[in-house]
Each structure stands twice: as structure tokens, then as C-alpha cells.
Design an enzyme around this catalytic site. Structure first.
Site, PDB file in Angstrom:
ATOM      1  CB  THR A 158      -5.506 -19.020  13.087  1.00 39.09           C
ATOM      2  OG1 THR A 158      -4.459 -18.062  13.144  1.00 39.09           O
ATOM      3  CG2 THR A 158      -6.710 -18.532  13.856  1.00 39.09           C
ATOM      4  N   GLY A 197      -4.285 -17.583   4.696  1.00 38.65           N
ATOM      5  CA  GLY A 197      -4.151 -16.855   3.430  1.00 38.65           C
ATOM      6  C   GLY A 197      -3.637 -17.767   2.328  1.00 38.65           C
ATOM      7  CD  GLU A 449       2.967 -12.534   9.845  1.00 41.62           C
ATOM      8  OE1 GLU A 449       4.033 -12.470  10.465  1.00 41.62           O
ATOM      9  OE2 GLU A 449       2.877 -12.739   8.631  1.00 41.62           O
TER      10      GLU A 449
HETATM   11  C1  FAD Z   1      -6.923 -11.020   7.038  1.00 38.99           C
HETATM   12  C2  FAD Z   1      -6.393 -12.068   7.964  1.00 38.99           C
HETATM   13  C3  FAD Z   1      -5.418 -12.949   7.517  1.00 38.99           C
HETATM   14  C4  FAD Z   1      -4.958 -13.975   8.336  1.00 38.99           C
HETATM   15  N1  FAD Z   1      -4.047 -14.877   7.842  1.00 38.99           N
HETATM   16  C5  FAD Z   1      -3.694 -15.950   8.596  1.00 38.99           C
HETATM   17  C6  FAD Z   1      -2.853 -16.975   8.071  1.00 38.99           C
HETATM   18  O1  FAD Z   1      -2.394 -16.911   6.925  1.00 38.99           O
HETATM   19  N2  FAD Z   1      -2.562 -18.045   8.851  1.00 38.99           N
HETATM   20  C7  FAD Z   1      -3.035 -18.161  10.128  1.00 38.99           C
HETATM   21  O2  FAD Z   1      -2.727 -19.146  10.774  1.00 38.99           O
HETATM   22  N3  FAD Z   1      -3.833 -17.206  10.661  1.00 38.99           N
HETATM   23  C8  FAD Z   1      -4.174 -16.102   9.933  1.00 38.99           C
HETATM   24  N4  FAD Z   1      -5.001 -15.131  10.461  1.00 38.99           N
HETATM   25  C9  FAD Z   1      -5.515 -15.287  11.815  1.00 38.99           C
HETATM   26  C10 FAD Z   1      -4.828 -14.366  12.801  1.00 38.99           C
HETATM   27  O3  FAD Z   1      -3.478 -14.710  12.932  1.00 38.99           O
HETATM   28  C11 FAD Z   1      -5.596 -14.449  14.125  1.00 38.99           C
HETATM   29  O4  FAD Z   1      -6.846 -13.830  13.893  1.00 38.99           O
HETATM   30  C12 FAD Z   1      -4.844 -13.778  15.252  1.00 38.99           C
HETATM   31  O5  FAD Z   1      -3.739 -14.536  15.638  1.00 38.99           O
HETATM   32  C13 FAD Z   1      -5.733 -13.554  16.491  1.00 38.99           C
HETATM   33  O6  FAD Z   1      -6.340 -14.729  16.895  1.00 38.99           O
HETATM   34  P1  FAD Z   1      -7.943 -14.808  17.091  1.00 38.99           P
HETATM   35  O7  FAD Z   1      -8.579 -14.257  15.883  1.00 38.99           O
HETATM   36  O8  FAD Z   1      -8.263 -16.189  17.475  1.00 38.99           O
HETATM   37  O9  FAD Z   1      -8.242 -13.832  18.270  1.00 38.99           O
HETATM   38  P2  FAD Z   1      -8.269 -14.173  19.873  1.00 38.99           P
HETATM   39  O10 FAD Z   1      -6.974 -14.753  20.232  1.00 38.99           O
HETATM   40  O11 FAD Z   1      -9.468 -14.960  20.194  1.00 38.99           O
HETATM   41  O12 FAD Z   1      -8.420 -12.729  20.416  1.00 38.99           O
HETATM   42  C14 FAD Z   1      -9.674 -12.011  20.406  1.00 38.99           C
HETATM   43  C15 FAD Z   1      -9.504 -10.739  21.227  1.00 38.99           C
HETATM   44  O13 FAD Z   1      -9.218 -11.105  22.585  1.00 38.99           O
HETATM   45  C16 FAD Z   1      -8.065 -10.430  23.063  1.00 38.99           C
HETATM   46  N5  FAD Z   1      -7.283 -11.318  23.939  1.00 38.99           N
HETATM   47  C17 FAD Z   1      -6.891 -12.585  23.693  1.00 38.99           C
HETATM   48  N6  FAD Z   1      -6.148 -13.066  24.707  1.00 38.99           N
HETATM   49  C18 FAD Z   1      -6.058 -12.078  25.617  1.00 38.99           C
HETATM   50  C19 FAD Z   1      -5.403 -11.941  26.888  1.00 38.99           C
HETATM   51  N7  FAD Z   1      -4.656 -12.912  27.390  1.00 38.99           N
HETATM   52  N8  FAD Z   1      -5.501 -10.754  27.531  1.00 38.99           N
HETATM   53  C20 FAD Z   1      -6.251  -9.760  27.026  1.00 38.99           C
HETATM   54  N9  FAD Z   1      -6.879  -9.821  25.838  1.00 38.99           N
HETATM   55  C21 FAD Z   1      -6.781 -10.965  25.128  1.00 38.99           C
HETATM   56  C22 FAD Z   1      -7.260 -10.089  21.793  1.00 38.99           C
HETATM   57  O14 FAD Z   1      -6.489  -8.915  22.009  1.00 38.99           O
HETATM   58  C23 FAD Z   1      -8.359  -9.882  20.749  1.00 38.99           C
HETATM   59  O15 FAD Z   1      -8.754  -8.524  20.726  1.00 38.99           O
HETATM   60  C24 FAD Z   1      -5.453 -14.088   9.659  1.00 38.99           C
HETATM   61  C25 FAD Z   1      -6.398 -13.161  10.125  1.00 38.99           C
HETATM   62  C26 FAD Z   1      -6.875 -12.175   9.293  1.00 38.99           C
HETATM   63  C27 FAD Z   1      -7.916 -11.219   9.802  1.00 38.99           C
END
Ligand code: FAD
Length: 687
Positions: A158, A197, A449
Site C-alpha cells: 500500500t 505491519g 488484504e
Molecule cells: C490495520 C491495518 C494493517 C494493514 N497492513 C498492511 C500491510 O502490512 N501492508 C500493506 O501493504 N498494507 C497494509 N494495510 C493497508 C490495506 O491493505 C489498505 O488499507 C487496503 O488495501 C485498502 O486500500 P486503501 O486504504 O488505499 O483504500 P482505497 O483503495 O482508497 O479505498 C477507500 C474506499 O473506497 C472504496 N473503493 C475503492 N475503489 C473502489 C471502486 N472501484 N468501486 C467502489 N468503491 C471503491 C473502497 O471500498 C474503500 O471503502 C493495512 C491497513 C490496516 C488498516
């Protein structure tokens, strides 16, 4: 019959009234859900060992965020020292050792989810990635992390400005043929890797996803690299890196999530995980895939095992939540007539609020146990070079299953935890109930994930491809057999609800689910095609079909899968357990079907009031029938009292004695406030 004496008997007490009503032996049900006596024994061994270790003692007050991270890392080190799975077992067959590792993960998750997540990312996600994406030259990293626990890893995908849409990530890995190194660079803050993480404080290496660029300036898409982050001896980060901690989160604060920016940071050429693509010493890109998106697909497919782990953990969180709420409901009385106060568990409303989740917890556990076995067998065969028929179709089907089931399970647990908290009233709001921690520690699973809303669209994509195939070629690519019925779509859609049908039947439930999937699939296909006909691109057309179509479809398929796998397993379970398991299956099925009545009426399957009334009457009947069974069911679902860690859900059922002990022993409960002088109105002198 297996000897289950390693599972301690439950203390006699107020819950006996209901325990005596159960038609089955709760220990047998526990084993039936676990599926393997050795794994169940392992779980108890882990729980008993950690209960005796002061490092794992529960705190009555939440420690500071930094202290939670320190404790989580110390606990992880200690778990490694305990060597619960000896090295010789780890070197055994893939399927067996993965199952053992998954059991360890489940056992730890029920106790401290931060530790299990640290372990899952730091050891298993990383080592799995090396096995599936790396080659011989990376095995030393695998040994170091998996067998010797010398390094702790993280998984950096991410970025600040891109999460779900991984293709547009902007961290680069540019090959320098002079030094035979990759230069990792972060162009700006928006491209900083984040949320990683274990990165914030502890990891020594990360598995980094970056855009690979060759000396000719050509971009080849995201690839995975092994990147050293900290000196293992001092935990100092290496020069060229800016690494930070994400700060306080709303759960799992024991995990040190971090962000990182790379400043022309060099790593050896060999650190590219090169199973599917490589760069020669001179800087020529070579790939076994012609399409870069397939490379990314192969890399991300590796997440399936992690998502299965999340589903297993979810089953345990749900088990704990319902165990607390049901034991509370069986010991708490409110209102009543003629001086007889009624236990909450006997109210229809309370049963309806909780029993559907109890049934879901059982159905999900049996389903995930069975699905995991199927998944591991396929991976094991494929890793060993044994031919698996229709392997790539099987991988696609598994991916579709995981993509809809991870959302179904994680969302269901979130809803269950909230309902259970409310079902325990004000006392449920105590930290000591553990329901708050279960809920907030579980919450990020709906996002990480694969964000649930985005991930579930992938199941819809696969289903639409099968629809196309079924309606044009009369066949489907479903080696696991989950949607073979689509070839009978036309016949299935002719079905109608006949008033008087016995809805509490497996046939009714499964055939109605098949009808629903066919109906919503057809609707989704038609809507999608009509958007394309209007001139929209595929991307735009898909976006116009998400609500009421794609999303509903994915949920229906996930629920159907849980029922399908459960039903297959049901036949293999002890005869003594069959009646209660059948009732739980029917309750979960009809309770879920209640949520799709709109589609049943909209599509003409049902007309008039009969169908809705029959389904809802059956749900309430099943709740009443399960009243005497449900305490035994949650005894089978619950971990030990130490692990459950809930003043409301203790297996002795001594609710008020336990509450008194907890309230009276709260640190400082009876002390005058230390800050009393700051708040009292000191009378001013009248002189
Ligand atoms: C506690 C925690 C641990 C984590 N650990 C890791 C890790 O170890 N390594 C790592 O790489 N990442 C990690 N992450 C990140 C996590 O994988 C991402 O937060 C996740 O993949 C979602 O990406 P984003 O936060 O950018 O959300 P976005 O992709 O920006 O999404 C935001 C919202 O928009 C909606 N959305 C997005 N695209 C669309 C679409 N095409 N149509 C409709 N709705 C849409 C989604 O459903 C979501 O509700 C972690 C996150 C948390 C909270």
C-alpha cells in the site's frame, strides 16, 4: 472414539440448567468443528502453556500504545521460543505443516490478535511469498524467517495515494547494470509505502512491491523485492530510508504499522523475486508472462493464503463473541410474570438477535476447515509438480471463492460483535467483557488484504464469465464444482415458490439459493450489457452495476458456498451431532435468506405472503428449538476461560460474583481521585 480428556471439563454452576438440555456432547462438537484431533490438542497445549506465563497475563487497563507494541513483540519472541511446532514437523509436507501453522495462528489470535497479525505478516505471508514468487537464491531468507526466526519481515504494498488500485503505485526499482543493483526510490510522499505491519518499530526486512524499470527506461509493472530495513542487532534503520510509525489506531495497537520512503536506496540484483520474471546482469528483462498484469496477478494470488488465515481468525472472533453473549443471556434475567424473572435467552427477540450468529459461527467454521483442506491439497500437488486437472481454472475458482467469502465472514463478525455487545447491555460496554476489544481488533480485517467492497467485485467478475460460458457454450469452468448448476440456468429460473412448501428442508434452501444466484447473475449481466450498449467502457459499465447487482451476487455466492461445503461435511459427522448441526445449518440458511426476500419477490420466485411468512416463521421456530442446545453449542465454540477473558462469558456462569470481583479489583476503584484538589470548590475566606 477419540480420547478428549485433554479438554478440561467445564465447572458446574448456573449454566448447568441449559447444559443438561443439550442433545450432544460439547467436546465432540468441538472436535467436529476443528476437524483434526492433533490440531485441537495443539491448540489446548498452546493455551495452557501461555496461561501459565506471566508475560501473557491480561491487563485490566489498556497499556499505552507503545507498551502494547513492546508486549506484542516480546510475546511473539516467547511464542517462537516455545517452539510449539517443532522444526521436524515444519519440514514435513506442505499441507500438514501449513495446517499446523494456521492452528498456531488461530490459537494466538484468540488471545492477542496483534501478535497473530505480526506473526502472520512477519513470518508466513513473507515466507509464502518467497516460495511462490522466489527461486533457489531466496531460500536463505525463507530459512531465516520460517525455520530460524532470525529475521522479522513485513509486506509493503500500500502507498499513501494508492491502496486497492495497486497498478498505479509509484515506488520504483530501477536497475543499474554497472553495480548490478536495483535502486529503490520514492518520488514523493504520496508514493510512500504505508500501513505496513511490523515496519514501524521492529521488522528487519520487507517484501516490497515496486515498479521495475530497466536501463532502457522501459517500465515492466509491479514486482516483488526483498529489502533490508534494519540492522537485526540494533534495530537501527539503514541510511537512505525514512521510516516512521503510523501512530495510534482504533484497534490492534500492538502491531507497529509504519510508513517508509526510499531515497535512491540500493539492493542487490538477486533480491528481485524472479520466479516469473528476471533482469539479466546486463539489464535485459525476461519474463515467462507476456502481460505485466498477469505478473501482478501471480504476485497477488499469493494473498489467498493470507485471506484464508483471516477467515479462520474471523471464525474464532465470532465464536468468542457469541459465547460471551449467550452465556450472559443464560445467566442474566430481566422482567417476567408472577415473581419469575425470565433469563434473556428465553426471549424470542433475544434468540433472534443472537442465534443466527451462533449458527453462522458453526457453519463458517466447518466450511473454512473443509475449504482450507481443499485449498492446501491443490497447492501441495502443484508445488510438488503433480498434475492437477484444470489447475488454472481451479486457481480462478478458489480466488473467486476467497474474494467473496473473506468479505462475508469479516463483515458478519463485525455485525455479530456489535449485536453481542448490545445483547449484554451496559455490562457489555466494560472492557472486561472483552467484546469491545474483539470488535475493534477485528475491524481492520474488512479493509486489509483487499478492501471488502473492492475484493468482492472479483468474485462477481468470475461469476459473470461463467454465466457467459454457460449461456453460450453450455459449460462452465468450475473444477471445484461450485457453479456447475449454471448450465441448468434456464430450468432453474422457471422455479416458483409453491405455498405449503416445507422451507425447513435442505432441498428448499439449496435450490432457492441456486435460483437467487441465477436470477441476480442474469440481472447483472443484462445491466452490464445495456451499459456497454450505451457506449460505456467496460470499466465504466462495471461501476454502474455494483449496487444491488454485483455486490448482492457476491454475497449470495459466498453464503451458498458456506452452505454447500457445510452440507457435504455434515454427512461425515457423528450421528449424535447431526440433529443439532442440521438445525444450525437450517437456521443460518433461512436467516440469511430472509435478507434476500426482495430479490425472491422481484424476480417472481415468490408472490403473495406465503414465502416470506414461511421463511420467517421457520427462523423463529428454529430459534425456539435451539434454546436448549445453544449453551452447549457455545461451549463447543468457546476457547478456554483464560483466552476468552470475559467477565460476562466465564464458563462457570457465576455472573455477579465474577463482576463483583472485577469491579472491586479495578486499580484505584475505591480511591479518592488523585486530582481531587484541582476540582473541588475551596470556599473563599470571608475575611
Ligand atoms: C490495520 C491495518 C494493517 C494493514 N497492513 C498492511 C500491510 O502490512 N501492508 C500493506 O501493504 N498494507 C497494509 N494495510 C493497508 C490495506 O491493505 C489498505 O488499507 C487496503 O488495501 C485498502 O486500500 P486503501 O486504504 O488505499 O483504500 P482505497 O483503495 O482508497 O479505498 C477507500 C474506499 O473506497 C472504496 N473503493 C475503492 N475503489 C473502489 C471502486 N472501484 N468501486 C467502489 N468503491 C471503491 C473502497 O471500498 C474503500 O471503502 C493495512 C491497513 C490496516 C488498516
Amino acid at each position: 472414539m477419540e480420547d478428549l480428556s485433554f479438554i478440561p471439563d467445564l465447572p458446574s454452576g448456573p449454566l448447568d440448567v441449559y447444559r443438561k438440555k443439550a442433545s450432544f456432547d460439547w467436546k465432540r462438537l468441538k472436535l467436529a468443528m476443528e476437524g483434526d484431533i492433533d490440531l485441537l490438542r495443539l491448540k489446548y497445549k498452546i493455551w495452557h502453556t501461555l496461561e501459565k506465563d506471566p508475560l501473557f497475563a491480561h491487563k485490566s487497563v489498556t497499556p499505552s500504545v507503545e507498551e502494547q507494541k513492546r508486549i506484542a513483540q516480546l510475546q511473539l519472541n516467547k511464542i517462537n521460543e516455545y517452539n510449539f511446532i517443532p522444526k521436524v514437523s515444519l519440514k514435513g509436507g506442505y499441507s500438514k505443516r501449513t495446517r499446523a501453522v494456521m492452528t498456531l495462528n488461530e490459537a494466538i489470535q484468540s488471545l492477542n490478535p496483534s501478535v497473530s497479525v505480526k506473526m502472520a505478516i512477519g513470518m508466513y505471508l513473507f515466507s509464502n511469498a518467497i516460495l511462490s514468487l522466489g527461486t533457489e537464491r531466496h531460500l536463505k531468507f525463507y530459512e531465516a524467517v520460517f525455520f530460524n526466526r532470525e529475521i522479522l519481515a513485513s509486506y509493503a504494498l500500500t502507498e499513501i495515494a494508492h491502496g486497492s488500485d495497486a497498478r498505479l503505485m509509484r515506488t520504483t526499482a530501477t536497475y543499474d547494470p554497472n553495480q548490478k543493483q536495483f535502486i529503490i526510490n520514492t518520488p514523493d510522499f504520496e508514493a510512500a509505502k504505508c500501513w505496513v505491519g511490523n515496519l514501524g518499530r521492529t521488522c528487519t526486512h520487507t517484501l516490497l512491491f515496486a515498479q521495475l524499470i530497466t536501463p532502457d527506461g522501459a517500465g515492466h509493472g509491479l514486482h516483488a523485492f526483498l529489502v533490508p530495513i534494519r540492522d537485526p542487532a540494533t534495530l537501527e534503520t539503514y541510511p537512505g530510508l525514512v521510516v516512521g510509525e503510523m501512530g495510534e489506531k482504533i484497534g490492534v495497537n500492538g502491531i507497529d504499522n509504519g510508513f517508509i520512503m526510499f531515497n535512491q536506496y540500493r539492493i542487490p540484483r538477486e533480491n528481485l523475486l524472479n520466479r516469473t520474471a528476471d533482469v539479466t546482469e546486463d539489464g535485459v528483462y525476461e519474463s515467462s508472462f507476456s502481460d505485466p498484469s498477469r505478473i501482478l496477478g501471480a504476485a497477488l494470488e499469493n494473498l489467498s493464503a493470507g485471506r484464508i488465515g483471516i477467515m479462520q481468525e474471523s471464525c474464532h472472533s465470532m465464536s468468542s463473541a457469541v459465547a460471551i453473549a449467550v452465556r450472559y443471556a443464560a445467566t442474566r434475567t430481566q422482567f417476567g410474570e408472577r415473581c419469575r424473572e425470565i433469563p434473556l435467552i428465553e426471549y424470542q427477540l433475544h434468540q433472534w438477535r443472537l442465534f443466527g450468529y451462533v449458527a453462522a459461527a458453526v457453519v463458517f467454521r466447518v466450511y473454512i476447515e473443509s475449504f482450507t483442506r481443499v485449498y492446501l491439497e491443490i497447492v501441495e500437488k502443484s508445488n510438488a509438480g503433480i498434475k492437477v486437472d484444470n489447475l488454472s481454472e481451479a486457481v480462478s475458482e478458489i480466488h473467486a471463492m476467497v474474494s467473496c467469502c473473506k468479505p462475508l465472514l469479516t463483515w458478519s463478525v463485525l455485525a455479530a460483535a456489535q449485536e453481542c455487545r448490545e445483547a449484554c447491555g451496559g455490562h457489555g460496554f466494560l472492557k472486561a467483557s472483552n467484546l469491545g476489544d474483539i470488535r475493534s481488533n477485528h475491524e481492520p480485517t474488512v479493509t486489509y488484504e483487499g478492501d471488502n467492497n473492492v475484493l468482492s467485485q472479483q468474485a462477481g467478475n468470475w461469476l459473470l464469465r461463467q454465466y457467459h460460458s454457460a449461456t453460450t457454450a453450455g459449460s462452465v469452468d468450475s473444477p471445484l464444482g461450485t457453479v456447475l448448476f449454471l448450465t441448468d440456468l434456464t430450468e432453474i429460473l422457471k422455479q416458483k415458490f409453491i405455498p405449503g412448501t416445507a422451507v425447513k428442508s435442505e432441498h428448499f434452501l439449496m435450490s432457492t439459493y441456486k435460483w437467487l444466484i441465477c436470477y441476480v447473475l442474469k440481472q447483472t449481466h443484462q445491466k452490464y450489457e445495456s451499459e456497454l450498449d450505451r457506449g460505456l467502457s467496460k470499466f465504466e459499465a462495471r461501476a454502474k452495476c455494483q449496487v444491488y447487482k454485483w455486490k448482492t451476487l457476491s454475497k449470495l455466492y459466498a453464503e451458498y458456498l458456506a452452505l454447500l461445503f457445510f452440507l457435504e461435511e455434515l454427512q461425515k459427522k457423528d450421528e449424535e451431532l447431526q440433529p443439532v448441526l442440521r438445525k444450525l445449518f437450517m437456521l443460518y440458511g433461512l436467516w440469511s435468506l430472509d435478507g434476500h426476500l426482495v430479490e425472491l419477490y422481484q424476480g417472481g420466485f415468490a408472490a403473495g405472503e406465503d414465502c416470506a411468512r414461511a421463511v420467517r416463521d421457520a427462523v423463529l421456530q428454529l430459534c425456539a428449538e435451539l434454546e436448549g442446545e445453544v449453551v452447549g453449542v457455545v461451549d463447543a465454540l468457546a476457547p478456554t476461560d483464560f483466552v476468552l477473558n470475559s467477565v460476562l462469558g466465564n464458563s462457570d456462569g457465576n455472573l455477579y460474583q465474577n463482576l463483583q470481583k472485577t469491579l472491586f479489583s479495578n486499580p484505584g476503584a475505591f480511591e479518592r481521585a488523585r486530582w481531587w484538589q484541582e476540582v473541588v470548590n475551596v470556599p473563599k475566606s470571608k475575611l
